[in-house]
Design a protein around this motif. Structure first.
Motif, PDB file in Angstrom:
ATOM      1  N   SER A   1       8.430  10.136   0.208  1.00 41.49           N
ATOM      2  CA  SER A   1       7.667   9.040   0.796  1.00 41.49           C
ATOM      3  C   SER A   1       7.543   7.916  -0.214  1.00 41.49           C
ATOM      4  O   SER A   1       7.836   8.082  -1.403  1.00 41.49           O
ATOM      5  N   THR A   2       7.078   6.776   0.265  1.00 39.49           N
ATOM      6  CA  THR A   2       6.725   5.714  -0.654  1.00 39.49           C
ATOM      7  C   THR A   2       5.464   6.108  -1.420  1.00 39.49           C
ATOM      8  O   THR A   2       4.839   7.130  -1.140  1.00 39.49           O
ATOM      9  N   ASP A   3       5.104   5.286  -2.404  1.00 35.17           N
ATOM     10  CA  ASP A   3       3.890   5.571  -3.160  1.00 35.17           C
ATOM     11  C   ASP A   3       2.665   5.479  -2.260  1.00 35.17           C
ATOM     12  O   ASP A   3       2.579   4.621  -1.378  1.00 35.17           O
ATOM     13  N   VAL A   4       1.709   6.366  -2.531  1.00 40.25           N
ATOM     14  CA  VAL A   4       0.399   6.223  -1.920  1.00 40.25           C
ATOM     15  C   VAL A   4      -0.318   5.102  -2.664  1.00 40.25           C
ATOM     16  O   VAL A   4       0.151   4.617  -3.685  1.00 40.25           O
ATOM     17  N   GLU A   5      -1.438   4.666  -2.152  1.00 45.93           N
ATOM     18  CA  GLU A   5      -2.242   3.663  -2.864  1.00 45.93           C
ATOM     19  C   GLU A   5      -3.700   3.802  -2.464  1.00 45.93           C
ATOM     20  O   GLU A   5      -4.049   4.636  -1.638  1.00 45.93           O
ATOM     21  N   GLN A   6      -4.543   2.953  -3.057  1.00 46.70           N
ATOM     22  CA  GLN A   6      -5.975   3.038  -2.820  1.00 46.70           C
ATOM     23  C   GLN A   6      -6.403   2.391  -1.508  1.00 46.70           C
ATOM     24  O   GLN A   6      -7.600   2.365  -1.199  1.00 46.70           O
ATOM     25  N   ARG A   7      -5.459   1.877  -0.744  1.00 47.81           N
ATOM     26  CA  ARG A   7      -5.730   1.264   0.557  1.00 47.81           C
ATOM     27  C   ARG A   7      -4.896   1.946   1.636  1.00 47.81           C
ATOM     28  O   ARG A   7      -3.823   2.481   1.362  1.00 47.81           O
ATOM     29  N   TRP A   8      -5.395   1.871   2.863  1.00 46.89           N
ATOM     30  CA  TRP A   8      -4.636   2.404   3.993  1.00 46.89           C
ATOM     31  C   TRP A   8      -3.428   1.533   4.291  1.00 46.89           C
ATOM     32  O   TRP A   8      -2.316   2.039   4.466  1.00 46.89           O
ATOM     33  N   GLU A   9      -3.606   0.219   4.351  1.00 42.12           N
ATOM     34  CA  GLU A   9      -2.522  -0.715   4.639  1.00 42.12           C
ATOM     35  C   GLU A   9      -1.864  -1.161   3.332  1.00 42.12           C
ATOM     36  O   GLU A   9      -2.494  -1.188   2.275  1.00 42.12           O
ATOM     37  N   PRO A  10      -0.582  -1.563   3.393  1.00 43.47           N
ATOM     38  CA  PRO A  10       0.082  -2.073   2.189  1.00 43.47           C
ATOM     39  C   PRO A  10      -0.586  -3.357   1.698  1.00 43.47           C
ATOM     40  O   PRO A  10      -1.080  -4.165   2.490  1.00 43.47           O
TER      41      PRO A  10
ATOM     42  N   ALA B   1      -1.437   4.315   1.742  1.00 42.33           N
ATOM     43  CA  ALA B   1      -1.641   5.648   2.315  1.00 42.33           C
ATOM     44  C   ALA B   1      -0.888   5.778   3.637  1.00 42.33           C
ATOM     45  O   ALA B   1      -0.283   6.817   3.922  1.00 42.33           O
ATOM     46  N   ARG B   2      -0.909   4.716   4.453  1.00 42.44           N
ATOM     47  CA  ARG B   2      -0.237   4.762   5.751  1.00 42.44           C
ATOM     48  C   ARG B   2       1.252   5.026   5.597  1.00 42.44           C
ATOM     49  O   ARG B   2       1.831   5.890   6.279  1.00 42.44           O
ATOM     50  N   ASN B   3       1.913   4.293   4.716  1.00 49.13           N
ATOM     51  CA  ASN B   3       3.357   4.440   4.558  1.00 49.13           C
ATOM     52  C   ASN B   3       3.728   5.776   3.926  1.00 49.13           C
ATOM     53  O   ASN B   3       4.766   6.365   4.256  1.00 49.13           O
ATOM     54  N   ALA B   4       2.894   6.260   2.998  1.00 47.48           N
ATOM     55  CA  ALA B   4       3.167   7.560   2.395  1.00 47.48           C
ATOM     56  C   ALA B   4       3.088   8.669   3.446  1.00 47.48           C
ATOM     57  O   ALA B   4       3.924   9.574   3.484  1.00 47.48           O
TER      58      ALA B   4
END
Length: 843
Positions: A557-566, A584-587
Motif C-alpha cells: 500500500s501507499t504510506d499511511v499518514e496522520q490524516r484520513w484524506e491525502p 490512511a484512506r489510500n493505505a
C-alpha cells in the motif's frame, strides 16, 4: 460447425462435468492446431496468427480469434510482426513437466522476416491447474541489431464492433455480437463489466473500477507519475478504460464470471494491460514491454510466461490459482515455511520511528522508545525496533551520519539486540539525493534521460532525487555493499528497503540490451545475496513482479499518514483525489485489494498502525485502521512515540497481538472500489467460527446491518454474534441488527452457530479474533473448563453461552462472579497474567 468432446473436468469440489465446445472454422482455413486439458481447449489458427480459448461450459468465459504481435524498430523504421498472413510453422503437441504440473504444449515458429528476425510462440495448458500459458521468443538472425518495443500476447475486441439489434434486445434476445477483430467474453452475454487494476509498485492504486468510472491517476504530472506508473503501462482518460500492471481481471458482475490475464513473473519484462469495460464490445490487451532494449545479431530474448485463467467471482478464493502459480514460478516456497504458508509466529511485529519523528529522529529518540518497549514487553511483546529515514547525512551517503546520530547506528543495533529485540534499519539503496556526495563524486553512476539529464524519479524529499544506473557495475556494487554492511557489520538482520522503483524508471541505461525489469530483478538478486538468506528483507516503493521470491515481506500500500484524506504540509484540498499520496484512506485501499497476495508471494506489509490521540484520525478511523491491519493478517508495526500513547490505545495494540496471520475473503471485491465486507474462517479448541467485518467508507454516519447471506452464511441457521469494539452480544437469524457506524468506522464481529445442548465460547475483549486466545475447551456434563492465554497481563471480559446455569465459577482457583446478559448468555470478568484456567460447575 464442429463439436469437440472435452474430457471430464476435475473441479475442487470433485464434481465431474462433461461438455461439448463449438468451434467455428472458416472454410479457407486448412487446419487448426488444438490443445486440450481438463480445464480448457486452446485452438491456434496458423494462417491468421490468432488463438482462441474456451472453458468447460458453453455459458462460461471465452476468448476468440485473439491477435498476436511483436513491435520492434530498426533505425527510424518500425515493424510489426506476427500480423495476419504470417506463415507459422507448426510443431507437434508435446508432454512436458513443469513447475505447474504436467503440460500439454506446442511451439509454432515463423521464418526469419526481412530483417532476419525469427519468432517462436510456445503455448501450453496445465493438466492439473486451470492455466493457459504462452511465451514469445525473439531471435535476431540478421546482420544488424534491432530494438524491441512490445510483445503482444492478447489483443482482442474492437471499439468499432457492431451493437446488438435493439429490437432483439426488447424481445429478450441478447445474442453476443460478432467481432471482426476477435472477441473477449467474460460470459456469453456480458452484463455490467468491471476491471481489477493492479498498480505498478507498492504505492500505486489498486482496485476494481466499473464502466462509468475513470482510471485512478495522479494529477500532479511529472511530480508523481514516474513514482506511480510504470513506463509502458497505459494511463487512459476516458470512462471505462483502464490500465494495469502484471495482471488484471475483466469481471462480469451480473453473471459472476471473469477472465484474468497477466504474467507469472516479471523477471524479463514488465507486463501491461489495457481494457475497455464496454459490455457490448469489451477490449483487452496484454503485452510485455520491450523498453526498446537492443537485441544484437545472434542473440535471442524470451518473455516470461503470460497466463490466462477463467474464474468464478464468488468462489471461495477466486485469485488463488493465479497467485499460487506466480509463487511456484518465482520459487516463493523457499522463502516461506512448509506448505507455502507462514506461521503466525513469523509475522513481523514491532515499532518504527517514521510517523512520529520523521526526518528529525535522533539516537536519543530511539533509545527512549527502546526503553519504553522494554517496560511494556511483558504485556505487549513486540519483536522489532526499526530505525527509519533520518539517521544518514543524506540519502545515498549511507556511511556518514546525521549529527543526531553522532556514533552512527551500529551501537544502537547492539543495544536493541541486548534488550531482546531484533534491530531493523531503513535504507533506499537505489536512489540518491542530488546533493549527496555519491552524486557529486560519481556522476557516471547516475541514470540519465534525454539530453543526458538525470532521469526523472518524481518529487521526493522536497527535491528531484537521482536514480542509480544499476547496469553500471560500480553502482550496483555500491548498493549491494551498503546492504552487506548494514546486515553483517552494523548488525541489522531486518531491513526495510525503500524507493526501489528507482532502479526501473525510464532512462538510457549503460547496458542498452537490458529491460527495466531485468535491471531491477538483477539488482534485487544482488541485494539478497549481499544480505544473506537469514536476513529479513521488506520491499517498499517496489514494482511487485521482479521482487517476488527475493523479499520476505512487501509493502502493498501507499504510506499511511496522520490524516484520513491525502494532504501535503497539512493542505488537503489539492491532494484529496490523489490515489497514492500518503493517507490512511489510500493505505487501507491497497491493503484490502491486495490481501490475496499475503502468504502466497510474501508477508503483506500494510504499513504502520498509528495509535496516539494527537493525530487527525478519529477514534473510529483508528479502530478501522487497526481492524484492516489485523484482519488482513500481515505485519503489525506501530509508529508512535510510545511515551505519548495512552493506556486505552495500548490496549488496542495488545488486542491485535499476536497477528492473526491469515488473509480474509473479500466478499465484495468485484463489486466496489474499496471492499467493505470481509470474512475470516478460524478454528480453535471449541470449533470453527467466523470473523466478519463491515466498513462504512462514507463521510457520514450510517446504519449498517450484518446480512448473513451477503457474507455467504446460511440465513436459516441461528448464530451467536459478538461485536468486538463495543462488546454487544446477540442471538440472531438472518440479519444482525443495524448499528450506528460513524464515518470511516467499522463493525467487527465473531459469529458462531448455535449448537443445541452445548456450551459455546462467544468471544472476548482480549483479542480481535475473539477466539485465538482460547487454547483449551472441555465441556463435560457436569462442568465447563477452558484455558485462556495472552502474552502478559490481561484484563477484560469473556462471554459464554451455557444451556445449563453456572453454579459457581473460579479463575485460576479464585472465585469469580458473572453477569447474565441474556437468557443463557453469561459475561465473566477476567484478570490474569499469561494463562487463565476458568472452571464453571453447572447447577
Amino acid at each position: 460447425m464442429v463439436s469437440i468432446n472435452i474430457p471430464s473436468i476435475a473441479r475442487s469440489d470433485h464434481v465431474k462435468l462433461m461438455c461439448k465446445i463449438p468451434l467455428l472454422l472458416r472454410a479457407q482455413d486448412s487446419f487448426m492446431l488444438t490443445l486440450q486439458s481438463p480445464f480448457y481447449q486452446l485452438t491456434i489458427n496458423p494462417k491468421e496468427t490468432t488463438w482462441s480459448l474456451y472453458g468447460p461450459t458453453l455459458n462460461g468465459p471465452s476468448l476468440e480469434d485473439v491477435q498476436l504481435a511483436v513491435h520492434y524498430h530498426l533505425g527510424n523504421s518500425s515493424f510489426k510482426a506476427l500480423k495476419a498472413g504470417t506463415h507459422l510453422l507448426a510443431g507437434t503437441v508435446e508432454d512436458s513437466v513443469s513447475l505447474h504440473g504436467p503440460l500439454k504444449k506446442i511451439v509454432v515458429r515463423t521464418p526469419a522476416d526481412q530483417n532476419g528476425i525469427r519468432f517462436s510462440l510456445e503455448f501450453a495448458l496445465s493438466e492439473i491447474y486451470p492455466l493457459m500459458l504462452l511465451k514469445i521468443n525473439v531471435e535476431n538472425r540478421g546482420p544488424r541489431p534491432v530494438y524491441l518495443d512490445r510483445m503482444e500476447f492478447l489483443n482482442s475486441g474492437s471499439p468499432y464492433a457492431p451493437r446488438p439489434n435493439p429490437i432483439a434486445m426488447l424481445l429478450g434476445r441478447r445474442e453476443a455480437p460478432k467481432f471482426p477483430h476477435g472477441a473477449i467474453r467474460p460470459s456469453p452475454n456480458p452484463g455490467e463489466l468491471a476491471f481489477y487494476s493492479n498498480g505498478w509498485q507498492s504505492w500505486s492504486f489498486s482496485g476494481v473500477l466499473k464502466e462509468s468510472q475513470r482510471f485512478r491517476r495522479s494529477r500532479l504530472g511529472l511530480l508523481r507519475t514516474p513514482v506511480e506508473i510504470g513506463t509502458g503501462t497505459p494511463v487512459p482518460r476516458k470512462p471505462g478504460w483502464f490500465g494495469s500492471d502484471m495482471f488484471g481481471i475483466l469481471a462480469d458482475r451480473q453473471n459472476r464470471m471473469g477472465i484474468l490475464a497477466g504474467f507469472l513473473a516479471q523477471k524479463q519484462h514488465f507486463g501491461s494491460l489495457e481494457v475497455s469495460t464496454d459490455h457490448y464490445s469489451p477490449i483487452l490487451r496484454l503485452w510485455a514491454n520491450g523498453d526498446s532494449a537492443r537485441l544484437d545479431p545472434g542473440n535471442s530474448v524470451e518473455t516470461d510466461w503470460a497466463c490466462i485463467y477463467f474464474l468464478q467471482l464468488d468462489s471461495e478464493n477466486p485469485l488463488g490459482p493465479y497467485m499460487d502459480a506466480v509463487a511456484r514460478e518465482n520459487a516463493v516456497s523457499t522463502r516461506l515455511s512448509a506448505s507455502n504458508r507462514i506461521d503466525r509466529g513469523k509475522i513481523p511485529t514491532g515499532w518504527c520511528s517514521w510517523y512520529d519523528f520523521y526526518l528529525d529522529v535522533s539516537a536519543d529518540d530511539i533509545r527512549q522508545n527502546l526503553n519504553r518497549m522494554v517496560d511494556i514487553q511483558h504485556d505487549i511483546p513486540l519483536d522489532i525496533l526499526q530505525i527509519d529515514d533520518g539517521f544518514e547525512s543524506r540519502v545515498g551517503d549511507w556511511y556518514t551520519f546525521s549529527k543526531r546520530f553522532p556514533d552512527g547506528v551500529s551501537p544502537l543495533a547492539a543495544e536493541i539486540k541486548q534488550a531482546g529485540f531484533s534491530p531493523g534499519l531503513w535504507l533506499a539503496p537505489f536512489i540518491v539525493h542530488p546533493r549527496s556526495r555519491v552524486a557529486r563524486e560519481h556522476p557516471d553512476w547516475i541514470l540519465r534521460g534525454m539530453n543526458r539529464l538525470p532521469a526523472n524519479t518524481g518529487y521526493l524529499w522536497n527535491t528531484f532525487p537521482h536514480a542509480l544506473d544499476l547496469t553500471v557495475p560500480a553502482a550496483l556494487e555500491y548498493a549491494a555493499g551498503v546492504i552487506d554492511t548494514a546486515v553483517h557489520q552494523w548488525g541489522f538482520p531486518y531491513l526495510k528497503l525503500d524507493f526501489l522503483f528507482a532502479a526501473a524508471v525510464s532512462g538510457r541505461y549503460k547496458d542498452p540490451t537490458r529491460t527495466r525489469a531485468q535491471v531491477l530483478r538483477s539488482a534485487m538478486e544482488a541485494v539478497r545475496k549481499a544480505a544473506g538468506e537469514d536476513a529479513f528483507l521488506v520491499g517498499c516503493g517496489c514494482p511487485l513482479g521482479p521482487a517476488i521470491g527475493l523479499v520476505d515481506s512487501m509493502r502493498i500500500s501507499t504510506d499511511v499518514e496522520q490524516r484520513w484524506e491525502p494532504s501535503h504540509y497539512n493542505l488537503e484540498l489539492p491532494f484529496r483525489g490523489e490515489p497514492a499520496v500518503p493517507s490512511a484512506r489510500n493505505a487501507i485501499q491497497n491493503t484490502l485489494v491486495r490481501s490475496p497476495m499475503h502468504n502466497r508471494w510474501w508477508i503483506n506489509d500494510p504499513d504502520c498502525l498509528l495509535l496516539r490521540e494527537s493525530t487527525h484520525l478519529t477514534e473510529a478511523e483508528v479502530r478501522t485502521l487497526a481492524s484492516v491491519i489485523a484482519l488482513c493478517g500481515g505485519s503489525l508495526l506501530v509508529s508512535d512515540d510510545l511515551s505519548k500513547v495512552s493506556k486505552d490505545r495500548l490496549d488496542v495494540l495488545q488486542s491485535l497481538l499476536p497477528p492473526i496471520g491469515k488473509a480474509p475473503s473479500l466478499l465484495d471485491l468485484f463489486d466496489a472500489v474499496t471492499p467493505s465486507r470481509l470474512r475470516l474462517d478460524l478454528d480453535g479448541p471449541e470449533g470453527q467460527w467466523h470473523v466478519l467485518a463491515l466498513f462504512n467508507w462514507d463521510n457520514s454516519t450510517r446504519d449498517l446491518s450484518l446480512q448473513l447471506e451477503s457474507f455467504s452464511l446460511d440465513p436459516g441457521e441461528e448464530y451467536f454474534v459478538r461485536t468486538f469494539w463495543d462488546g454487544r452480544v446477540m442471538r440472531v437469524r438472518k440479519d444482525v441488527q443495524a448499528a450506528r457506524v460513524p464515518p470511516h468506522g467499522a463493525v467487527v464481529a465473531a459469529l458462531r452457530p448455535h449448537k443445541p445442548g452445548s456450551s459455546i465460547y462467544l468471544g472476548s475483549s482480549l483479542h480481535i479474533s475473539q477466539g485465538l486466545e482460547l487454547t483449551a475447551w472441555d465441556d463435560s456434563p457436569g462442568s465447563l473448563r477452558l484455558r485462556l492465554e495472552r502474552p502478559g497481563k490481561a484484563s477484560g471480559m469473556v462471554d459464554l453461552y451455557m444451556p445449563k446455569a453456572p453454579g459457581r465459577a473460579s479463575l485460576n482457583g479464585e472465585a469469580v462472579n458473572w453477569t447474565v446478559i441474556q437468557e443463557g448468555i453469561y459475561r465473566f470478568p477476567i484478570d490474569f497474567i499469561k494463562t487463565a484456567e476458568l472452571e464453571i460447575p453447572y447447577k
